[in-house]
Design an enzyme around this catalytic site. Structure first.
Site, PDB file in Angstrom:
ATOM      1  CE1 TYR A 165      -9.575   1.575   6.850  1.00  0.00           C
ATOM      2  CE2 TYR A 165      -8.689   2.387   8.916  1.00  0.00           C
ATOM      3  CZ  TYR A 165      -8.551   2.144   7.560  1.00  0.00           C
ATOM      4  OH  TYR A 165      -7.375   2.483   6.934  1.00  0.00           O
ATOM      5  CE  LYS A 166      -8.234  -1.011   4.610  1.00  0.00           C
ATOM      6  NZ  LYS A 166      -6.782  -0.980   4.388  1.00  0.00           N
TER       7      LYS A 166
ATOM      8  CG  PHE B  26      -1.986   0.967   1.260  1.00  0.00           C
ATOM      9  CD1 PHE B  26      -3.029   0.881   0.357  1.00  0.00           C
ATOM     10  CD2 PHE B  26      -1.995   1.993   2.187  1.00  0.00           C
ATOM     11  CE1 PHE B  26      -4.072   1.798   0.376  1.00  0.00           C
ATOM     12  CE2 PHE B  26      -3.039   2.912   2.219  1.00  0.00           C
ATOM     13  CZ  PHE B  26      -4.075   2.820   1.315  1.00  0.00           C
TER      14      PHE B  26
ATOM     15  CG  ASP C 279      -0.286  -3.200   6.495  1.00  0.00           C
ATOM     16  OD1 ASP C 279      -1.351  -3.599   6.992  1.00  0.00           O
ATOM     17  OD2 ASP C 279      -0.149  -2.074   5.978  1.00  0.00           O
TER      18      ASP C 279
ATOM     19  NE  ARG D 165     -10.121  -2.511  -3.013  1.00  0.00           N
ATOM     20  CZ  ARG D 165      -9.500  -1.955  -1.975  1.00  0.00           C
ATOM     21  NH1 ARG D 165      -8.302  -2.385  -1.612  1.00  0.00           N
ATOM     22  NH2 ARG D 165     -10.044  -0.946  -1.316  1.00  0.00           N
TER      23      ARG D 165
END
Ligand SMILES: *Cc1c(COP(=O)(O)O)cnc(C)c1O
Length: 410
Positions: A220-221, A124, A195, A369
């Site tokens: 939060y995912k 990322f 990560d 996605r």
């Protein structure tokens, strides 16, 4: 694959009852839980109670009386169970980017004779930015070596101070072999920072089993902690007291309320805290984690692979003729829990999908996605989403000005 197959899979799904624990807007097919998980139904009431009774009535005494001060540790322990980490090794707070900075500094101090940070081009960008900032701040010969994801193993040698790798690629869903990479790094005298942004709550992670040194992740995912929910940080137990915090703050002090002028790190994971944490957000996350109490990650993985497999199969059947191709490994076991599709008009097609209430997102340069969150996504959702995608492509519904214009958040 037919609709009746999807319906049969739903009937046989051991996680099917979980959907009722979440608020999903009527008519919406939400395939973006890998970016922002949906709201667990009971969370607003809990947050309101914390605001009204604790903040509103007991005010500052709540730091003690309602356990606010220890909430990052308590929430960390609840996350630990989901990522194969022992109790006392995870602390919730801050963001991935901030936690990563802390761990880069800790790892660099622990491996002082080396100067190479190894990462990969599927990482990322924020992770790479943080490493670049860290390298430039030190101005001490550090090099950030970025190789292709498939070349990571080969690039691990005795020059590497530590690796900084995201386990599941945020675009292609490619899954790194945490155990193998960590073992090779250790054999070369390097440390590992992982990560888990697209792993926690999506795939079974075993930090202890892999002997990973450090990890970060967000909530939060797949963990449904809400927008801007606190991230988390992991340090292998035997390394914890060797960490020299670069962001040395009072919340990581051995005795924060002694107000000493000198910093002395607290024992264990606590020293990785910096300053005051967002209690309302932590309370929301704490409540959101209730949903996981009776869920095993193996069951999640099984359904995740079946959902992704069904999606890929249906896309191949119905969308391939429009130039749609599946990103990432063809071996489903080498993937995380989302699927990205390449299409040269991917942005506009995604906007048309969103207008049709099928919510995914777009990742440059050309990827649509879709996240498959096993706790609340059904096989019928997958069937319906691909049906709408096929219709949009068949009729070129995406080819309209309102879908072609780019928005700030994609
Ligand atoms: C979502 C995500 C982040 C987010 O970082 P924040 O600092 O919490 O905003 C970081 N890394 C990866 C791999 C991600 O997918």
């Amino acid at each position: 694959m037919k609709l009746t197959d999807c319906e049969a899979l739903d009937r046989a799904d051991p996680l099917r009852e979980k959907r009722a624990a979440f608020t999903i807007p009527a008519g919406m097919i939400y395939l973006d839980g890998n970016s922002l998980g949906v709201l667990p139904r009971h969370v607003p009431e809990r947050v309101m109670a914390v605001a009204q009774q604790q903040w509103g009535e007991t005010l500052i005494t709540s730091w003690n009386d309602h356990g606010w001060f220890h909430l990052p540790r308590k929430v960390g322990d609840r996350i630990a169970r989901l990522i194969g980490a022992p109790q006392g090794s995870v602390i919730a707070g801050d963001t991935i980017s901030v936690n990563l900075f802390k761990l880069l500094a800790a790892a660099a101090k622990m491996n002082p004779s080396r100067r190479v940070i190894l990462s990969d081009s599927g990482n990322f960008p924020s992770d790479l930015y943080v490493a670049q900032g860290f390298r430039d701040l030190l101005d001490d010969g550090y090099e950030l070596k970025v190789v292709a994801p498939e070349d990571v193993m080969e690039a691990i040698d005795t020059t590497i101070a530590f690796t900084m790798i995201t386990e599941v690629d945020y675009r292609t869903a490619r899954l790194h072999d945490m155990k193998a990479v960590t073992a090779k790094a250790h054999a070369a005298g390097a440390l590992t920072i992982w990560d888990l942004a697209h792993s926690a709550g999506a795939t079974p992670v075993n930090l202890a089993g892999a002997e990973a040194d450090f990890a970060v992740g967000c909530t939060y995912k797949y963990l449904n902690g809400g927008p801007g929910a606190p991230a988390f940080l992991y340090v292998r137990p035997d390394l914890q007291d060797k960490v020299q915090p670069a962001l040395a703050g009072w919340w990581g002090h051995e005795a924060p309320f002694a107000f000493d002028l000198d910093y002395r790190p607290a024992a264990g994971i606590i020293r990785n805290q910096c300053g005051t944490q967002p209690i309302l957000s932590l309370a929301a996350l704490d409540a959101a984690l209730d949903v996981w109490d009776d869920v095993g990650m193996q069951a999640v993985r099984k359904k995740s692979l079946a959902l992704c497999g069904a999606f890929i199969e249906l896309v191949r059947q119905r969308c391939e003729r429009h130039g749609v191709t599946v990103a990432g490994p063809s071996d489903i076991n080498a993937r995380g829990s989302h699927v990205s599709l390449h299409h040269d008009q991917g942005y506009a097609v995604m906007q048309a999908l969103i207008a049709a209430n099928v919510i995914g997102d777009f990742r440059a340069p050309d990827m649509m996605r879709f996240g498959f969150t096993p706790l609340y996504t059904s096989f019928t959702d997958v069937w319906n989403a691909v049906g709408i995608l096929a219709r949009i492509l068949d009729n070129r519904e995406w080819d309209q000005p309102q879908f072609l214009a780019r928005k700030a958040v994609t």
